[in-house]
Design a protein around this motif. Structure first.
Motif: not given
Length: 256
Positions: A34-45
């Motif tokens: 996975t990459t860090r794209r496509g999620g719902v977290s915010t800020g540094p996450y």
């Protein structure tokens, strides 16, 4: 909100982009990094943080894990994961995971089950998939685990679970020799490797992993060629680049 899909790099075959993530299909199974794209977290996450042991909102992490489950077409409960401690244990998963059970300490998961997906979390360490006809594994290879022989242990796990024929490996996104500067302790841990594994104070973990895999009998080794540290910060989490406050991406494998 998704992060912008800027500067998506080309991938070497047989890797291919599967939506926002790096996929590979090999005889006997497949893997997704996975990459860090496509999620719902915010800020540094932001945004697809899959790490429960971060300071991210647990509800956001659960939602992100649901999205991962959708991407691999398996229920979230089918994911086999351990509590990673930078050692060399590879757990043989022979029954479906219990989502309510405490996680066992293990830096790798291997299974012959067709409805279980071994998973590891990373943020610069190498996620390494091992795939054969009959069994698959996913291994978290930080420098300590790599020096201790976790990749050979992963191969042993596949054979014990009944893997037939040749084993193929896929090295996912992780710290590259371009950025992985280390101290004397790490250099000494890999002193047995050729000079080509070093570039000044930098160590090439991926080259070392490839050598360890071939020495363990792996027939073919594929490297996605992506460094989590110097790639677009919107593409990967990186513990080193982000000063330790960051999310976790996943490597996950499953039988075809």
């Amino acid at each position: 909100m998704d992060l912008p899909a800027s500067r998506t790099p080309a991938l070497p075959a047989p890797f291919a982009w599967h939506g926002d993530h790096v996929g590979i299909e090999l005889p006997g199974g497949a893997a997704l990094f996975t990459t860090r794209r496509g999620g719902v977290s915010t800020g540094p996450y932001a945004s697809l943080n899959l790490g429960r042991w971060t300071d991210d909102d647990p509800a956001a992490v659960d939602a992100n894990r649901d999205r991962l489950a959708e991407a691999i077409c398996l229920p979230r409960a089918a994911v086999a994961q351990g509590f990673q401690v930078h050692e060399t244990t590879v757990r043989r998963v022979t029954v479906a995971p219990d989502p309510d059970a405490d996680l066992e300490q293990a830096d790798g998961q291997a299974t012959a089950l067709t409805d279980v997906a071994p998973l590891v979390l990373t943020a610069d360490c190498l996620p390494v998939a091992l795939i054969a006809c009959g069994a698959v594994a996913m291994v978290h290879a930080g420098w300590r685990g790599l020096a201790g022989g976790i990749l050979a242990e992963g191969v042993t796990a596949l054979r014990e679970l009944g893997a037939d024929g040749q084993i193929a490996a896929a090295i996912g996104p992780g710290a590259g020799v371009c950025c992985y500067e280390v101290g004397d302790e790490v250099r000494a841990a890999f002193a047995r490797h050729a000079a080509s594994a070093f570039d000044g104070r930098n160590v090439d973990l991926k080259a070392i992993a490839a050598r360890e895999l071939r020495d363990a009998g792996v027939h073919e080794v594929h490297d996605a060629g992506l460094c989590t540290i110097c790639s677009d910060p919107e593409l990967f989490f990186s513990h080193r680049r982000d000063g330790g406050v960051t999310g976790r991406q996943a490597g996950v494998a499953w039988r075809a």
